[in-house]
Scaffold this motif. Structure first.
Motif, PDB file in Angstrom:
ATOM      1  N   GLY A  48      -0.948 -12.203   0.593  1.00 57.92           N
ATOM      2  CA  GLY A  48      -0.553 -10.807   0.941  1.00 57.92           C
ATOM      3  C   GLY A  48      -0.927  -9.572   0.292  1.00 57.92           C
ATOM      4  N   ALA A  51      -2.270  -6.726   2.110  1.00 58.49           N
ATOM      5  CA  ALA A  51      -1.212  -5.558   2.798  1.00 58.49           C
ATOM      6  C   ALA A  51      -0.991  -4.567   1.907  1.00 58.49           C
ATOM      7  CB  ALA A  51      -0.003  -6.277   3.063  1.00 58.49           C
ATOM      8  N   THR A  85       5.758  -0.687  -1.132  1.00 60.14           N
ATOM      9  CA  THR A  85       5.859  -1.820  -0.233  1.00 60.14           C
ATOM     10  C   THR A  85       6.008  -3.273  -0.610  1.00 60.14           C
ATOM     11  OG1 THR A  85       3.983  -0.142   0.928  1.00 60.14           O
ATOM     12  CG2 THR A  85       4.226  -2.280   1.816  1.00 60.14           C
ATOM     13  N   THR A  89       9.049  -5.760   0.475  1.00 61.37           N
ATOM     14  CA  THR A  89       9.091  -6.930   1.219  1.00 61.37           C
ATOM     15  C   THR A  89       9.289  -8.234   0.137  1.00 61.37           C
ATOM     16  OG1 THR A  89       6.533  -6.837   0.617  1.00 61.37           O
ATOM     17  CG2 THR A  89       6.946  -6.390   2.721  1.00 61.37           C
ATOM     18  N   VAL A  93       9.676 -12.237   0.804  1.00 61.32           N
ATOM     19  CA  VAL A  93       8.642 -13.078   0.521  1.00 61.32           C
ATOM     20  C   VAL A  93       9.130 -14.125  -0.653  1.00 61.32           C
ATOM     21  CG1 VAL A  93       6.391 -13.294  -0.803  1.00 61.32           C
ATOM     22  CG2 VAL A  93       6.845 -11.381   1.108  1.00 61.32           C
ATOM     23  N   THR A 105       3.080 -14.888   2.989  1.00 58.52           N
ATOM     24  CA  THR A 105       2.385 -13.697   2.459  1.00 58.52           C
ATOM     25  C   THR A 105       1.195 -13.606   3.516  1.00 58.52           C
ATOM     26  OG1 THR A 105       1.053 -15.292   0.994  1.00 58.52           O
ATOM     27  CG2 THR A 105       2.980 -14.038   0.118  1.00 58.52           C
ATOM     28  N   VAL A 108       2.662 -11.494   6.216  1.00 62.05           N
ATOM     29  CA  VAL A 108       2.746 -10.093   5.789  1.00 62.05           C
ATOM     30  C   VAL A 108       1.136  -9.615   5.933  1.00 62.05           C
ATOM     31  CG1 VAL A 108       3.240  -8.670   3.838  1.00 62.05           C
ATOM     32  CG2 VAL A 108       4.572 -10.494   4.147  1.00 62.05           C
ATOM     33  N   GLN A 109       0.173  -9.924   5.527  1.00 65.22           N
ATOM     34  CA  GLN A 109      -0.968  -9.567   5.666  1.00 65.22           C
ATOM     35  C   GLN A 109      -1.352  -9.229   7.028  1.00 65.22           C
ATOM     36  OE1 GLN A 109      -3.950 -11.826   6.595  1.00 65.22           O
ATOM     37  NE2 GLN A 109      -4.810  -9.921   7.170  1.00 65.22           N
ATOM     38  N   ALA A 112       0.752  -6.513   8.558  1.00 66.75           N
ATOM     39  CA  ALA A 112       0.165  -5.013   7.961  1.00 66.75           C
ATOM     40  C   ALA A 112      -1.019  -4.711   8.727  1.00 66.75           C
ATOM     41  CB  ALA A 112      -0.222  -5.221   6.665  1.00 66.75           C
TER      42      ALA A 112
END
Length: 302
Positions: A48, A51, A85, A89, A93, A105, A108-109, A112
């Motif tokens: 992640g 992101a 950020t 999150t 996470v 993660t 999340v990436q 983003a």
């Protein structure tokens, strides 16, 4: 000493292309240190950080596009954006550990990168954002030559590496290492492990965001591809090469850029194959440390 002197004199010793690759390696090294703080210290294998890298990069790019080209201002704003950020999150996470953490993660990436591609009114969509050259301070001449950009990036990298060195000697790092070894025991000893791991996660996000500002300074451009899975994967590879140390993560980032960009170009575009060999060498020769095998807190999803 010799390594530092060689790094400082690099623009006088080699061509502009190699100097540009060195700048790229420094950017990836900052991101690799951010990932290493999670992987090698806290035992949290993460995709992640790309992101938060992107959050910092877009923050710096938007400031530059608005006329605020001062590098230190962009660096500070990008670090704050990455930290905010990451902190936002973290509650989602950090409910997971081990493989589940890796997959969250990754989500999340991916989210983003998708947001950057779709939010075209702010990010420019797939076209990205082109930015003017960075300046050392308001009113000074822009840094346009590869050598000057490299020296600026090297100076920022040295500053960030110094901050990481201080962090690695802090109480927070000791607690993160303890949580990686036995989180339940750390909780039983009275540590607020959720808060302390979140603090480490936020610090890693700040470092990734600062790396995003350096990306904009080097490339004068940012796009959703800079948040993509390839960036996340090679960053995790660099951290794995480092085997738990920050110096190793930096060396891993240099190895990745050398294989992907320098040798990849020299072998007729076979960079993916070279990276594949590097992935296999790490997987079979030096697997991820046992810190990835987290012991979850009782009642924590795993």
């Amino acid at each position: 000493m010799c390594v530092g002197l060689g790094a400082l004199l690099l623009p006088a010793l080699t061509d502009a292309y190699t100097v540009s690759l060195a700048s790229t390696a420094l950017v990836l090294a900052v991101l690799a240190m951010s990932t290493q703080l999670l992987v090698g210290v806290a035992g949290l294998p993460s995709f992640g950080q790309a992101a938060y890298f992107g959050a910092g990069a877009y923050t710096a790019a938007l400031l530059a596009d608005a006329g605020l080209t001062a590098g230190p201002v962009q660096l500070a704003a990008a670090a704050i954006a990455g930290a905010v950020t990451a902190a936002a999150t973290a509650p989602l996470v950090l409910r997971t550990r081990a493989t589940a953490f890796l997959m969250v993660t990754f989500a999340v990436q991916n989210l983003a990168a998708t947001t950057a591609a779709q939010w075209s009114t702010v990010t420019g969509g797939d076209e990205g954002i082109h930015t003017p050259p960075v300046t050392v301070w308001p009113g000074t001449a822009p840094l346009t030559g590869p050598g000057y950009v490299y020296w600026y990036t090297l100076g920022c990298f040295t500053l960030l590496a110094g901050a990481v060195a201080v962090l690695m000697r802090s109480r927070l790092t000791l607690i993160l290492r303890g949580c990686a070894d036995h989180e339940a025991r750390m909780s039983a000893l009275g540590h607020h492990v959720s808060v302390e791991i979140a603090a480490g996660y936020t610090a890693a996000g700040a470092l990734a965001g600062a790396g995003g500002a350096l990306l904009v300074a080097v490339n004068r451009y940012v796009s959703p591809a800079d948040l993509g899975f390839e960036i996340a994967a090679v960053t995790l590879l660099a951290a794995a090469i480092g085997a738990g140390t920050m110096t190793g993560a930096v060396a891993g980032a240099i190895a990745v850029v050398t294989a992907r960009d320098l040798f990849g170009g020299a072998t007729g575009g076979h960079a993916p194959a070279l990276l594949g060999v590097l992935f296999l060498a790490v997987a079979y020769g030096r697997p991820l440390t046992t810190r990835l095998r987290r012991t979850p807190v009782e009642g924590t999803p795993s």
